[in-house]
Design a protein around this motif. Structure first.
Motif, PDB file in Angstrom:
ATOM      1  N   GLU A  94     -45.889 -12.719-101.250  1.00 34.95           N
ATOM      2  CA  GLU A  94     -45.000 -13.842-101.566  1.00 34.95           C
ATOM      3  C   GLU A  94     -44.185 -14.284-100.353  1.00 34.95           C
ATOM      4  O   GLU A  94     -43.833 -15.454-100.230  1.00 34.95           O
ATOM      5  N   ARG A  95     -43.887 -13.351 -99.450  1.00 38.28           N
ATOM      6  CA  ARG A  95     -43.082 -13.682 -98.272  1.00 38.28           C
ATOM      7  C   ARG A  95     -43.902 -14.318 -97.157  1.00 38.28           C
ATOM      8  O   ARG A  95     -43.368 -15.033 -96.318  1.00 38.28           O
ATOM      9  N   ASP A  96     -45.195 -14.030 -97.125  1.00 36.13           N
ATOM     10  CA  ASP A  96     -46.074 -14.583 -96.092  1.00 36.13           C
ATOM     11  C   ASP A  96     -47.409 -14.908 -96.745  1.00 36.13           C
ATOM     12  O   ASP A  96     -48.223 -14.013 -96.972  1.00 36.13           O
ATOM     13  N   GLN A  97     -47.631 -16.168 -97.041  1.00 31.62           N
ATOM     14  CA  GLN A  97     -48.812 -16.606 -97.795  1.00 31.62           C
ATOM     15  C   GLN A  97     -50.131 -16.320 -97.075  1.00 31.62           C
ATOM     16  O   GLN A  97     -51.186 -16.346 -97.680  1.00 31.62           O
ATOM     17  N   ARG A  98     -50.058 -16.023 -95.775  1.00 36.39           N
ATOM     18  CA  ARG A  98     -51.279 -15.735 -95.022  1.00 36.39           C
ATOM     19  C   ARG A  98     -51.769 -14.307 -95.234  1.00 36.39           C
ATOM     20  O   ARG A  98     -52.899 -13.988 -94.914  1.00 36.39           O
ATOM     21  N   ARG A  99     -50.899 -13.450 -95.734  1.00 37.79           N
ATOM     22  CA  ARG A  99     -51.240 -12.030 -95.866  1.00 37.79           C
ATOM     23  C   ARG A  99     -51.585 -11.653 -97.296  1.00 37.79           C
ATOM     24  O   ARG A  99     -51.040 -12.209 -98.243  1.00 37.79           O
ATOM     25  N   GLN A 100     -52.467 -10.682 -97.391  1.00 45.27           N
ATOM     26  CA  GLN A 100     -52.821 -10.093 -98.678  1.00 45.27           C
ATOM     27  C   GLN A 100     -52.261  -8.671 -98.705  1.00 45.27           C
ATOM     28  O   GLN A 100     -52.362  -7.934 -97.722  1.00 45.27           O
ATOM     29  N   LEU A 101     -51.680  -8.293 -99.815  1.00 44.42           N
ATOM     30  CA  LEU A 101     -51.199  -6.930-100.005  1.00 44.42           C
ATOM     31  C   LEU A 101     -52.272  -6.166-100.775  1.00 44.42           C
ATOM     32  O   LEU A 101     -52.717  -6.607-101.834  1.00 44.42           O
TER      33      LEU A 101
END
Length: 154
Positions: A94-101
């Motif tokens: 949610e904080r960085d749309q480019r990353r997947q958790l």
């Protein structure tokens, strides 16, 4: 013949640390791949990701790449395979749309727990017959080689 050429011509390839380590790594990877395929139908890279997620619970691909020192493309393919198999979940940060958790699913954690004792027995077999002092020395040497591997200038 120059002195350097003379030394190199007398040097057996089997004396190069990198050659020996590469051969050993290839043999160990093939062995681990066989064990993992027969007990869990996963690849060695997939196993490493599941194991890394064991200690991190949630991680990004960048964190996994940094921890494993494996190729980013290789990690990306393995993550896709794990997601497709339902062994890890991937949600957008949610904080960085480019990353997947990334996190292990219940199925992924169960598979890791099933395979872990087998991999631990394999680890024990590798150190069988070695004293703790020999193992400690070997780890110290590996740490030193690991540091040297990060250098780019010689």
């Amino acid at each position: 013949m120059k002195d350097d050429e003379k030394i190199l011509s007398q040097f057996d390839l089997r004396q190069f640390l990198t050659y020996r380590l590469s051969k050993l790594q290839n043999a160990l990877n093939a062995q681990a791949g066989h064990v993992l395929a027969s007990h869990g139908d996963i690849t060695l890279t997939e196993w490493r990701i599941l194991y890394i997620l064991r200690s991190m619970s949630t991680a990004t691909m960048s964190q996994i790449v940094k921890e494993s020192r494996l190729d980013k493309a290789q990690i990306s393919r393995a993550i896709k395979g794990l997601v497709d198999k339902g062994l890890i979940a991937s949600v957008q940060d949610e904080r960085d749309q480019r990353r997947q958790l990334l996190s292990a699913t219940a199925e992924g954690r169960a598979l890791k727990e099933k395979i872990l004792p087998i991999m631990m027995r394999r680890q024990e077999a590798m150190t069988e017959g070695l004293t703790q002092a020999e193992i400690d020395t070997f780890i110290k040497v590996l740490d030193q080689l690991d540091e040297t591997a990060l250098r780019r200038e010689f």
